[in-house]
Design an enzyme around this catalytic site. Structure first.
Site, PDB file in Angstrom:
ATOM      1  N   LYS A 126       0.806  -1.222   0.000  1.00  0.00           N
ATOM      2  CA  LYS A 126       0.000   0.000   0.000  1.00  0.00           C
ATOM      3  C   LYS A 126       0.842   1.277   0.000  1.00  0.00           C
ATOM      4  CE  LYS A 126      -2.157  -0.441   3.645  1.00  0.00           C
ATOM      5  NZ  LYS A 126      -2.122   0.396   4.839  1.00  0.00           N
ATOM      6  N   ARG A 134     -10.016   2.719   8.155  1.00  0.00           N
ATOM      7  CA  ARG A 134      -9.663   1.353   8.534  1.00  0.00           C
ATOM      8  C   ARG A 134     -10.811   0.657   9.251  1.00  0.00           C
ATOM      9  NH1 ARG A 134      -3.988   1.720   8.634  1.00  0.00           N
ATOM     10  NH2 ARG A 134      -2.894  -0.234   8.990  1.00  0.00           N
ATOM     11  N   ARG A 160      10.808  -6.514   5.721  1.00  0.00           N
ATOM     12  CA  ARG A 160      10.715  -5.096   5.356  1.00  0.00           C
ATOM     13  C   ARG A 160      11.679  -4.275   6.211  1.00  0.00           C
ATOM     14  NH1 ARG A 160       4.940  -2.254   5.183  1.00  0.00           N
ATOM     15  NH2 ARG A 160       4.754  -2.717   7.395  1.00  0.00           N
ATOM     16  N   ARG A 197      10.503  -1.627  11.437  1.00  0.00           N
ATOM     17  CA  ARG A 197       9.510  -0.948  12.268  1.00  0.00           C
ATOM     18  C   ARG A 197       9.244  -1.776  13.523  1.00  0.00           C
ATOM     19  NH1 ARG A 197       4.576   0.479   8.264  1.00  0.00           N
ATOM     20  NH2 ARG A 197       3.458  -0.461   9.999  1.00  0.00           N
ATOM     21  N   ARG A 225      -2.139  -7.515  13.476  1.00  0.00           N
ATOM     22  CA  ARG A 225      -2.570  -6.534  12.470  1.00  0.00           C
ATOM     23  C   ARG A 225      -3.408  -7.192  11.384  1.00  0.00           C
ATOM     24  NH1 ARG A 225       3.202  -4.640  11.435  1.00  0.00           N
ATOM     25  NH2 ARG A 225       2.469  -3.515   9.604  1.00  0.00           N
TER      26      ARG A 225
END
Ligand code: ADP
Ligand code: ZN
Length: 214
Positions: A13, A88, A127, A160, A171
């Site tokens: 995204k 969301r 990531r 992160r 999540r």
């Protein structure tokens, strides 16, 4: 041009959002980025959001709606915007409709990136992002040219705090429970464009552009 980009964590995204907002010269409004900046600056919002984000939960709707209302009122958002990470929840989607109701402008397009859950954990745990400029990398699919260093600005790359396996699972759970209904909300309004997000960044970008009729 008003675009909402929806997708599970790790769906690409943020990467797509940057490219689409560049192409249309519209601001990229990422609630995740806004919250991470608040955390860095230790504002009241940041202090409240930090533990929630680290655990993979959702920040309360009323806080998020306030942030978006304020952001969309800024000058640069009047000609269009790309929302990344908002809405969301269905409550957020309904509030957004109310905020946009009075505004003139083109219709909303809602693009959902479809990526199977089985791929998400790999994508997220590999990531890395730049603490200084926010550029995002993937250790296998999109590695920086020098290990651990941002190509764009030379700052160190970090994971992160919410990109650990436990928070990712949480999540994903929040996505299916709270955000999947947002997708159905926009489908019912005839605004939804579905894009297969399981491909290289450039290929997905072409698909997103096509879904927007470009
Ligand atoms: P991702 O899509 O990879 O999970 P984001 O950067 O969009 O990451 O968001 C990171 C975190 O910020 C979320 O897990 C959540 O805690 C918080 N957050 C971002 N946007 C919202 C929102 N609209 N409502 C509630 N919480 C949000
Ligand atoms: Zn950088």
């Amino acid at each position: 041009m008003r675009v909402i980009l929806v997708g599970p964590p790790g769906s690409g995204k943020g990467t797509q959002a940057k490219q689409v907002s560049d192409r249309f010269a519209i601001p990229h409004i990422s609630t995740g980025d806004i919250l991470r900046e608040a955390v860095r600056n230790k504002t009241a919002l940041g202090l409240q959001a930090e533990p929630i984000m680290a655990a993979g939960g959702l920040v309360p709707d009323d806080l998020m709606i306030g942030i978006i209302r304020e952001r969309l009122n800024q000058e640069d958002a009047t000609a269009g915007f790309l929302l990344d990470g908002f809405p969301r929840t269905v409550v957020q989607a309904e509030k957004l409709d109310a905020i946009l109701e009075g505004n003139e402008g083109s219709d909303l397009s809602v693009v959902v990136l479809l990526v199977p859950d089985a791929l998400i954990v790999n994508r997220i745990t590999l990531r890395r992002s730049c603490g200084a400029c926010g550029s995002v990398y993937h250790l296998e699919n999109l590695p920086p040219s020098m290990e651990g260093v941002c190509d764009k600005c030379g700052a160190p790359l970090v994971a992160r705090p919410d990109d650990n396996e436990e928070a990712v699972v949480k999540r994903l759970g929040a996505y299916h429970a709270q955000t999947a209904p947002v997708v159905e909300y926009y489908r019912a309004k005839g605004k939804l464009k579905e894009v297969d997000g399981n491909a290289a960044v450039d290929v997905v970008f072409e698909r997103v552009m096509r879904s927007l009729g470009v």
